[in-house]
Design an enzyme around this catalytic site. Structure first.
Site, PDB file in Angstrom:
ATOM      1  N   GLU A 120      31.330  33.172 -12.168  1.00 32.61           N
ATOM      2  CA  GLU A 120      31.211  35.043 -12.817  1.00 32.61           C
ATOM      3  C   GLU A 120      30.829  35.212 -14.266  1.00 32.61           C
ATOM      4  O   GLU A 120      29.958  35.447 -14.582  1.00 32.61           O
ATOM      5  CB  GLU A 120      31.547  36.397 -12.078  1.00 32.61           C
ATOM      6  CG  GLU A 120      31.877  35.749 -10.911  1.00 32.61           C
ATOM      7  CD  GLU A 120      30.804  37.171  -9.776  1.00 32.61           C
ATOM      8  OE1 GLU A 120      29.653  37.311 -10.882  1.00 32.61           O
ATOM      9  OE2 GLU A 120      30.598  37.281  -8.653  1.00 32.61           O
ATOM     10  N   ASP A 265      22.870  31.614  -2.128  1.00 33.41           N
ATOM     11  CA  ASP A 265      21.969  31.972  -2.520  1.00 33.41           C
ATOM     12  C   ASP A 265      21.400  31.086  -4.027  1.00 33.41           C
ATOM     13  O   ASP A 265      20.597  30.977  -3.869  1.00 33.41           O
ATOM     14  CB  ASP A 265      22.351  33.273  -2.647  1.00 33.41           C
ATOM     15  CG  ASP A 265      23.159  34.286  -3.088  1.00 33.41           C
ATOM     16  OD1 ASP A 265      23.787  32.782  -3.360  1.00 33.41           O
ATOM     17  OD2 ASP A 265      23.394  34.897  -2.899  1.00 33.41           O
ATOM     18  N   GLU A 373      24.840  46.588   2.830  1.00 32.43           N
ATOM     19  CA  GLU A 373      25.471  44.887   2.802  1.00 32.43           C
ATOM     20  C   GLU A 373      25.060  43.896   3.662  1.00 32.43           C
ATOM     21  O   GLU A 373      25.246  42.824   3.347  1.00 32.43           O
ATOM     22  CB  GLU A 373      26.836  45.557   2.274  1.00 32.43           C
ATOM     23  CG  GLU A 373      27.903  44.144   1.746  1.00 32.43           C
ATOM     24  CD  GLU A 373      27.475  43.436   0.286  1.00 32.43           C
ATOM     25  OE1 GLU A 373      27.755  42.757   0.072  1.00 32.43           O
ATOM     26  OE2 GLU A 373      26.936  44.679  -0.321  1.00 32.43           O
ATOM     27  N   GLU A 417      19.046  43.497  -5.277  1.00 32.22           N
ATOM     28  CA  GLU A 417      18.319  42.521  -4.866  1.00 32.22           C
ATOM     29  C   GLU A 417      17.219  42.723  -3.929  1.00 32.22           C
ATOM     30  O   GLU A 417      15.915  42.110  -4.470  1.00 32.22           O
ATOM     31  CB  GLU A 417      18.847  41.478  -3.525  1.00 32.22           C
ATOM     32  CG  GLU A 417      19.761  40.094  -4.102  1.00 32.22           C
ATOM     33  CD  GLU A 417      21.639  41.561  -4.686  1.00 32.22           C
ATOM     34  OE1 GLU A 417      22.395  40.569  -5.163  1.00 32.22           O
ATOM     35  OE2 GLU A 417      21.310  42.260  -3.900  1.00 32.22           O
ATOM     36  N   THR A 509      20.204  34.518 -12.730  1.00 31.19           N
ATOM     37  CA  THR A 509      20.465  36.199 -11.701  1.00 31.19           C
ATOM     38  C   THR A 509      21.603  36.331 -11.768  1.00 31.19           C
ATOM     39  O   THR A 509      21.286  38.062 -10.754  1.00 31.19           O
ATOM     40  CB  THR A 509      21.883  34.536 -10.719  1.00 31.19           C
ATOM     41  OG1 THR A 509      21.518  35.156  -9.331  1.00 31.19           O
ATOM     42  CG2 THR A 509      22.997  34.431 -11.099  1.00 31.19           C
TER      43      THR A 509
END
Length: 529
Positions: A120, A265, A373, A417, A509
């Protein structure tokens, strides 16, 4: 450059029903439509979000818009400010840019009382700083008021990475994702996941290229090397598709479960993005992305029993498929599209567009017009009585009959996304329907999530009012949702994704645009001359 085999082209046609040459080719140019009204509405939402954060939460990490409070969920270094930096830059919101630029030198990256996530921290803080430096010393050179602070951006990025380097001090070089500072030390994990290992290489390599210090790139690429050559066989149940967890002691995989969703991912995402960043250094990454893409088309494609027109990618547990997906996984359409554009493979782009169509339905089917979600479906091509292919719960049968999926978790945490994939679809095709889809999604989010001094996550996308607020404005709301929602309607610019191999930037990302290596020193030389 490898060309599309007839076997894969035929396979793609059979799986999706689409003609593969309908996607744009390298030579095709597009005229992109600018919609100033829509872009302006997104800029207004950004300003509302920033004003609430700056008034009630800055320099803490995140705003609690319902109660006008704050949270320090990312080590109290001002996560929302750093995540908002690149978005304020591409919007040319100079007032906000200068507020953030004034703040950056004040961050004390040596100190935090909380656990530090290597992943993160890399994608938000390190990526945000490197991106801002690339933009301010590149196409936006000369626009900021605090010009003396520009060099501090890179200095702070280096300072942060120097503190994070201890993560890689393991027997294998696979990093520990859990760290503590004061002084920097590892958290003592025994394993790490492929997303948290494989989503460092762009930011750390870029930092090496900017500082001429190869250590940062070498550290990240060492950890990545175990994912490029996975061992044992358990860790690669399908060619190019991996398990999730790797031992820090020896880099060996400990499971064979995975997917294009959370925890795995962005490993796949970064394979093609690293090749776009520098094709000379990262050809192996391209080959591994191709292997993953081909296996996904061959083994994972799934169509719901009630909506066989929809295309989703299943998750897997070893070689057993699981017909469940996530909002997080809906970046996959955009990633296939980017792969198709980068490799001149229209079949990948066309397949990506089919995935975008499926994720679009997860938005249009709910009461709020926002996707959930987590969602599931029953696969049309597997036995309907199989243990991995159960029907929906009785109370969602009608919803599944109409929509082609049912909802496992109806929350929405301001994720980007689906709009992200609309953005790639538009930049690849020039088809205005993707702008319309992005606008509809933005309007739905604006209607449902706008509250108090900003925007909040909600509890249930299938309730007209969103099922209540969580009182939390994620920092990636600034970095991703607002950026993609703006760029799809905005003027062409050096940081926009290109369909004709003229890309100057690649998005990390967290949607921070990083200047690709092909011209990485052009602006720095010009600026220092």
């Amino acid at each position: 450059m490898r060309s599309l085999s007839l076997g894969r082209a035929a396979l793609l046609l059979a799986l999706t029903g689409h003609v593969t040459d309908a996607a744009p080719s390298r030579a095709r140019q597009h005229r992109y439509a600018v919609n100033q009204q829509r872009a302006g509405a997104v800029k207004e939402a950004f300003q509302v979000s920033w004003d609430g954060y700056y008034k009630y939460a800055f320099p803490h990490d995140s705003l609690r818009p319902v109660t006008n409070g704050y949270a320090d969920d990312r080590n109290a270094w001002g996560a929302s400010a750093v995540d908002a930096f690149s978005t304020a830059l591409v919007m040319e919101n100079w007032d906000v840019v200068n507020q953030i630029l004034e703040y950056i030198p004040q961050i004390n990256f040596d100190s935090t009382t909380d656990e530090v996530s290597l992943f993160e921290t890399t994608i938000r803080y390190l990526g945000g700083l490197v991106s801002a430096y690339d933009l301010i010393t590149g196409p936006l050179d000369g626009h900021t008021s605090y010009s003396d602070n520009v060099d501090a951006i890179l200095t702070q990025a280096k300072r942060l990475a120097d503190n994070l380097k201890v993560a890689f001090d393991t027997p294998s070089g696979v990093p520990d994702n859990s760290l503590y500072f004061n002084p920097p030390r590892k958290g003592g994990s025994s394993t790490n996941g492929i997303a948290t290992i494989g989503t460092l290489v762009l930011e750390w390599t870029r930092l090496s290229d900017l500082t001429n210090d190869p250590e940062y790139a070498e550290l990240a690429q060492k950890g990545e090397s175990y994912l490029l050559s996975p061992s044992p066989a358990l860790g690669e149940p399908f060619p190019g598709l991996l398990g999730t967890n790797v031992r820090l002691s020896d880099g060996q995989f400990v499971d064979g479960s995975g997917g294009w969703g959370g925890g795995t991912d962005s490993f796949y995402e970064y394979l093609i993005k690293m090749y776009l960043y520098d094709p000379e250094r990262f050809a192996t990454y391209r080959d591994r992305w191709i292997a993953a893409a081909d296996s996904s088309i061959k083994y994972l494609v799934s169509h719901p029993t009630t909506r066989p027109d929809l295309t989703f990618l299943a998750m897997w547990s070893n070689t057993t498929l699981r017909f469940v997906s996530q909002h997080l996984a809906c970046f996959d359409g955009g990633n296939f599209i980017l792969g198709g554009l980068t490799l001149d493979e229209p079949a990948y782009t066309q397949f990506g567009l089919a995935l975008v169509d499926g994720c679009h339905e997860t938005y249009t089917s709910t009461a709020t017009g926002i996707g959930p979600e987590v969602f599931s479906w029953q696969d049309a091509n597997h036995p309907l009585n199989a243990s991995n292919n159960r029907p929906p719960p009785a109370d969602q049968a009608a919803f599944y009959n109409a929509s082609g999926f049912w909802i496992n978790n109806g929350g929405y945490v301001l994720r980007p996304e689906v709009i992200e994939s609309y953005y790639y679809a538009y930049r690849a095709t020039g088809d205005a329907k993707y702008q319309d889809w992005a606008w509809e999604a933005f309007q739905a989010i604006n209607k449902t999530c706008r509250v108090g001094s900003g925007y909040s996550s909600i509890n249930d996308v299938n309730k007209p009012d969103g099922g209540g607020f969580t009182d939390f404005q994620e920092s990636f709301w600034f970095a991703e949702v607002l950026k993609y929602s703006y760029l799809i309607h905005a003027e062409d610019a050096p940081w926009q994704v290109k369909a004709d191999h003229t890309n100057e930037f690649v998005f990390n990302t967290e949607a921070h645009p990083v200047r690709i290596a092909g011209g990485r020193e052009t602006y720095r030389r010009k600026r220092s001359a």
